[in-house]
Design an enzyme around this catalytic site. Structure first.
Site, PDB file in Angstrom:
ATOM      1  N   HIS A 140       3.597 -18.292-114.301  1.00 11.90           N
ATOM      2  CA  HIS A 140       4.502 -18.163-113.147  1.00 11.90           C
ATOM      3  C   HIS A 140       4.857 -19.485-112.487  1.00 11.90           C
ATOM      4  CE1 HIS A 140       4.402 -13.855-113.269  1.00 11.90           C
ATOM      5  NE2 HIS A 140       3.108 -13.766-112.990  1.00 11.90           N
ATOM      6  N   ASP A 265      -3.194  -6.817-117.767  1.00 14.17           N
ATOM      7  CA  ASP A 265      -3.055  -6.102-116.504  1.00 14.17           C
ATOM      8  C   ASP A 265      -2.085  -4.924-116.571  1.00 14.17           C
ATOM      9  OD1 ASP A 265      -1.158  -8.058-116.952  1.00 14.17           O
ATOM     10  OD2 ASP A 265      -1.382  -9.043-115.016  1.00 14.17           O
TER      11      ASP A 265
END
Length: 395
Positions: A140, A265
């Protein structure tokens, strides 16, 4: 060729910790390594322990990161940053609850970059066919700011290093539940870096991007594919979308090397997302990528970690199955036929004493005990539509 697969570790990466209450907890690395050792699935000959100094990596960061951002990270890494730099933290995305600055941040983040570059170097030099660096996957971060628990974007720096050093065509595959936005935007106009991301739709989840219409820009148009999935997507729909689209992307691009990011995740127990997958996808993902690497990239494959915030029940099993496949360990095939095989008793005994939740006792989830998911057919239909759109856009 000295080995089929190498496993990279850097002790300094364990210091990448924002605070005691932050969900990004590097203890998951230790738990995964322990599980592999207790399962007798890894030996010292496959492990490369790095001791790279931050200064050795710092010169490579400008391949992606701006000089003023690197300077900000270094200043905010000091035990007591000046008031001036504490104020400037907001300018660089290092002031948020998600990504707050912390002492030693620069050194720890450089260690993560070092591991991913070392893994790429091992594969490109022929030292090993495959390489794994679970400490990596901080996808990110942008050139001028941190975001989403990520300070330096090790994946992007490693890809830029591959382009600069080997002129390699890189296929980046991101299976984290969150869109791989930092890597995508770093190479959005580069026709020699194909970014592929399958994730929960940005309509409901950070970072709010990764829609099908994001296809690359300029000369890079067509070298970017996103497969956004609906909340509460389950294994069958996830795997159908992934299998067809990633195969299509690899066939069209024909990379020199594959780099895959393995956030785990998307699991139903992860506290930071809404997908409803089981450990099944985490045995299938590496199997599919492994096949694509040999089919299109002469076997060259580097895998890195990523998200995963149920560090007790999910991450160690998911990441261990990645290594089992990458190293072609016999246990990988055993688990295909016997998914309910028990985890090593020594591992359960050690970590049960520390875990705040009961640990699973088997390698795979027993999904027969899970409650049926409402609106399953609607979710599957919407995902199928996203898959078809993505495949239409692959050049």
């Amino acid at each position: 060729m000295s080995g089929k697969a190498l496993y990279f570790m850097h002790e300094e990466a364990l210091r990448y910790r924002f605070n005691a209450d932050h969900p990004f907890d590097q203890q998951r690395l230790a738990m995964t390594h322990d599980l592999l050792e207790y399962a007798k699935a890894i030996d010292e000959g496959a492990i490369t322990r790095l001791q790279t100094e931050a200064a050795d990596i710092e010169r490579l960061l400008p391949l992606i990161h701006r000089a003023d951002y690197i300077e900000a990270v270094k200043k905010l890494s000091e035990p007591n940053p000046t008031a001036e730099w504490a104020v400037k933290a907001a300018q660089y995305g290092l002031h948020t609850e998600d990504t707050p600055y912390f002492p030693g941040m620069h050194t720890a983040a450089c260690a993560i970059v070092a591991g991913s570059i070392a893994a790429c170097e091992a594969v490109m030099s022929g030292r090993s066919e495959h390489a794994l660096h679970l400490g990596g996957g901080l996808h990110h971060a942008f050139g001028d700011k941190g975001a989403g628990f990520c300070v330096y974007n090790d994946a992007a720096v490693a890809i830029a290093w591959l382009r600069h050093t080997y002129c390699a065509r890189v296929l980046y595959i991101d299976t984290d539940v969150h869109h791989g936005d930092g890597v995508q935007w770093c190479f959005y106009t580069d026709p020699d870096v194909f970014t592929y991301s399958i994730h929960e739709t940005g309509k409901f989840l950070f970072p709010g991007t990764g829609f099908v219409h994001e296809r690359g820009g300029g000369e890079g148009f067509g070298a970017c594919v996103n497969v956004p999935l609906e909340p509460y997507t389950e294994d069958d729909s996830w795997l159908e979308c992934f299998t067809e689209t990633v195969q299509c992307a690899a066939a069209a691009f024909k990379p020199d090397i594959i780099i895959s990011q393995h956030g785990c995740d998307a699991h139903a127990m992860d506290p930071l997302s809404h997908l409803h997958c089981s450990t099944r996808i985490y045995s299938e993902i590496p199997r599919i990528i492994h096949r694509l690497a040999h089919q299109y990239a002469n076997g060259k494959w580097v895998a890195i970690g990523g998200g995963g915030y149920d560090i007790w029940r999910v991450v160690p099993r998911a990441w261990s199955m990645l290594w089992l496949e990458m190293s072609e360990h016999p246990l990988a095939r055993t688990l295909t036929n016997h998914p309910q095989q028990l985890l090593p008793e020594q591992w359960l005994t050690k970590w049960s004493q520390k875990s705040p939740v009961p640990l699973p006792h088997t390698w795979h989830d027993d999904t027969s005990t899970w409650a049926p998911m409402p609106r399953r057919s609607i979710i599957q239909d919407r995902n199928a539509r996203a898959k078809e759109l993505a495949m239409e856009y692959i050049r």
